[in-house]
Motif scaffolding. Structure first.
Motif, PDB file in Angstrom:
ATOM      1  N   MET A   1      29.943  52.385  49.592  1.00 55.82           N
ATOM      2  CA  MET A   1      30.993  51.614  48.931  1.00 55.82           C
ATOM      3  C   MET A   1      30.629  51.312  47.480  1.00 55.82           C
ATOM      4  O   MET A   1      31.485  51.346  46.595  1.00 55.82           O
ATOM      5  CB  MET A   1      31.278  50.331  49.715  1.00 55.82           C
ATOM      6  CG  MET A   1      31.932  50.592  51.061  1.00 55.82           C
ATOM      7  SD  MET A   1      32.503  49.102  51.915  1.00 55.82           S
ATOM      8  CE  MET A   1      30.942  48.314  52.323  1.00 55.82           C
TER       9      MET A   1
ATOM     10  N   LEU B   1      39.133  48.147  47.065  1.00 56.43           N
ATOM     11  CA  LEU B   1      38.120  47.090  46.932  1.00 56.43           C
ATOM     12  C   LEU B   1      38.404  45.911  47.855  1.00 56.43           C
ATOM     13  O   LEU B   1      37.470  45.241  48.304  1.00 56.43           O
ATOM     14  CB  LEU B   1      38.040  46.644  45.479  1.00 56.43           C
ATOM     15  CG  LEU B   1      37.366  47.653  44.539  1.00 56.43           C
ATOM     16  CD1 LEU B   1      37.580  47.281  43.085  1.00 56.43           C
ATOM     17  CD2 LEU B   1      35.886  47.768  44.851  1.00 56.43           C
TER      18      LEU B   1
ATOM     19  N   LYS C   1      38.034  43.776  42.455  1.00 57.40           N
ATOM     20  CA  LYS C   1      39.448  43.634  42.837  1.00 57.40           C
ATOM     21  C   LYS C   1      40.183  42.761  41.832  1.00 57.40           C
ATOM     22  O   LYS C   1      41.304  43.088  41.406  1.00 57.40           O
ATOM     23  CB  LYS C   1      39.540  43.021  44.231  1.00 57.40           C
ATOM     24  CG  LYS C   1      40.956  42.722  44.697  1.00 57.40           C
ATOM     25  CD  LYS C   1      40.979  41.636  45.754  1.00 57.40           C
ATOM     26  CE  LYS C   1      40.634  40.274  45.189  1.00 57.40           C
ATOM     27  NZ  LYS C   1      40.817  39.171  46.155  1.00 57.40           N
TER      28      LYS C   1
ATOM     29  N   THR D   1      32.693  52.519  44.216  1.00 53.78           N
ATOM     30  CA  THR D   1      33.147  51.515  43.254  1.00 53.78           C
ATOM     31  C   THR D   1      32.703  51.878  41.844  1.00 53.78           C
ATOM     32  O   THR D   1      33.493  51.832  40.902  1.00 53.78           O
ATOM     33  CB  THR D   1      32.606  50.127  43.640  1.00 53.78           C
ATOM     34  OG1 THR D   1      33.034  49.791  44.964  1.00 53.78           O
ATOM     35  CG2 THR D   1      33.123  49.060  42.679  1.00 53.78           C
TER      36      THR D   1
ATOM     37  N   CYS E   1      32.602  43.496  45.042  1.00 47.92           N
ATOM     38  CA  CYS E   1      33.897  44.117  45.337  1.00 47.92           C
ATOM     39  C   CYS E   1      35.052  43.164  45.031  1.00 47.92           C
ATOM     40  O   CYS E   1      36.093  43.583  44.512  1.00 47.92           O
ATOM     41  CB  CYS E   1      33.947  44.571  46.793  1.00 47.92           C
ATOM     42  SG  CYS E   1      32.870  45.972  47.173  1.00 47.92           S
TER      43      CYS E   1
ATOM     44  N   PHE F   1      36.920  47.199  51.032  1.00 44.59           N
ATOM     45  CA  PHE F   1      35.456  47.201  50.938  1.00 44.59           C
ATOM     46  C   PHE F   1      34.892  45.780  51.047  1.00 44.59           C
ATOM     47  O   PHE F   1      33.879  45.559  51.704  1.00 44.59           O
ATOM     48  CB  PHE F   1      35.014  47.830  49.624  1.00 44.59           C
ATOM     49  CG  PHE F   1      35.137  49.337  49.568  1.00 44.59           C
ATOM     50  CD1 PHE F   1      35.543  50.063  50.673  1.00 44.59           C
ATOM     51  CD2 PHE F   1      34.847  50.028  48.398  1.00 44.59           C
ATOM     52  CE1 PHE F   1      35.658  51.454  50.626  1.00 44.59           C
ATOM     53  CE2 PHE F   1      34.943  51.407  48.347  1.00 44.59           C
ATOM     54  CZ  PHE F   1      35.353  52.124  49.456  1.00 44.59           C
ATOM     55  N   SER F   2      35.548  44.828  50.375  1.00 43.43           N
ATOM     56  CA  SER F   2      35.048  43.445  50.389  1.00 43.43           C
ATOM     57  C   SER F   2      35.093  42.855  51.794  1.00 43.43           C
ATOM     58  O   SER F   2      34.276  42.000  52.144  1.00 43.43           O
ATOM     59  CB  SER F   2      35.857  42.580  49.417  1.00 43.43           C
ATOM     60  OG  SER F   2      37.183  42.384  49.877  1.00 43.43           O
TER      61      SER F   2
END
Length: 337
Positions: free
Chosen positions: A266, A204, A224, A270, A220, A207-208
């Motif tokens: 993503m 994450l 996290k 998630t 994201c 991804f962020s």
């Protein structure tokens, strides 16, 4: 005598499990192809290539089964739409190796649950082969992790002098006063949940950094933070019983910020991680006699369920949520007459 059931109509369970497998494998190929392009470790790259071949063979077989029953093949994910293979490196090779290990673990869990609900011979054979392939993939990843000295071996238990039985009700307690040491099943689940959240935290973070839409980046980051908090809770419980805590993976993420994966892909991964967490937390509750652990899992479970709901709403808003197989809406059909 063997029964020829090859021409049976696919059941709801078979369609659902095949549909889910297609979605997972089409998404995995996008990630794995990217990992293959970036991988520099000659021990890890062959495992990535093997995983790609497995996922592609799964897509081909599922497509064949669905076409044979005139059932629509899912749209899923496409390399040309959902990943930039020329993008810079986002995760280290070691992170990818842990990813492959967990890919094998998840395969073992999901395919073993699909098998009992697959009466048709070709579907049963497919999931049976997938189960064996997941076992092989897990073994390959685990062997390389061991060779590189980075495998999370978990904890060890002392050897008792004799067999014993629980004699007091305080075996179940945990709210007040002294808490008994953790049992083997409790340690196993806490370790596993820590590792999954640690891997999720790193994913994450990555991804962020590369998400396009602000909403996705914020989602994201929130995930996290939730995963990190859960790691802290599991770590604290393990430490209280003087049990080793597994390592984390945050340092395996680079500082890349340019496009790598589509927001759609993503978000799918998630929400899939959340679903996996829900299943494991539920199983952990059933295997944790100590009441304080049950309370913790219940609280954490509710937190990720709320997070999952927000994720589904975000995917629906942007048209990213492909509708899974479902029953007919008879009331809606009646209104069309």
């Amino acid at each position: 005598m063997a029964v020829d059931n090859q021409n049976l109509r696919l059941t709801a369970s078979e369609i659902t499990n095949l549909w889910t497998a297609y979605m997972n494998d089409s998404g995995a190929i996008c990630q794995l192809k990217y990992f293959e392009e970036k991988c520099e470790d000659t021990d890890i790259k062959p495992i990535i290539q093997h995983a790609i071949a497995l996922s592609q063979s799964h897509l081909d077989k599922i497509t064949e089964i669905f076409n044979g029953d005139n059932y629509p093949v899912p749209y899923g994910f496409k390399i040309e739409e959902d990943v930039d293979l020329t993008a810079g490196r986002l995760f280290s090779d070691v992170f990818v190796l842990y990813y492959l290990e967990h890919l094998g673990i998840l395969g073992l869990n999901t395919y073993s649950m699909s098998l009992p609900y697959s009466p048709r011979e070709d579907v049963h054979t497919f999931f049976s082969e997938c189960l064996a392939e997941s076992d092989q993939l897990l073994k390959q990843a685990k062997d390389v992790l061991l060779e590189k000295g980075v495998y999370n071996k978990g904890s060890y238990l002392s050897t008792p002098d004799e067999v014993d039985f629980v004699k007091k009700q305080n075996f179940l307690s945990g709210y007040f006063g002294d808490k008994r040491p953790l049992t083997g099943p409790e340690i196993t689940n806490l370790n596993g949940n820590y590792q999954r959240n640690a891997l999720g935290t790193a994913m994450l973070i990555g991804f962020s950094q590369v998400a396009n839409k602000k909403e996705v980046r914020e989602f994201c980051v929130r995930g996290k933070e939730i995963a990190q908090k859960h790691c802290d809770i599991f770590s604290s419980i393990l430490s209280e019983s003087d049990v080793n805590v597994p390592s984390s993976f945050e340092t395996e993420v680079t500082d890349a910020t340019t496009y790598v994966f589509s927001d759609k892909l993503m978000m799918y991964y998630t929400t899939t991680l959340i679903a996996v967490g829900v299943a494991y937390y539920g199983a952990s509750m059933s295997m944790s006699p100590r009441r304080d652990l049950v309370v913790q899992y219940d609280r954490l479970l509710h937190e990720i369920l709320l997070y999952a709901e927000d994720g589904a709403e975000l995917m629906i808003k942007h048209g990213w949520l492909e509708e899974p197989p479902r029953a007919l809406d008879r009331d809606e059909l009646a209104k069309k007459k």
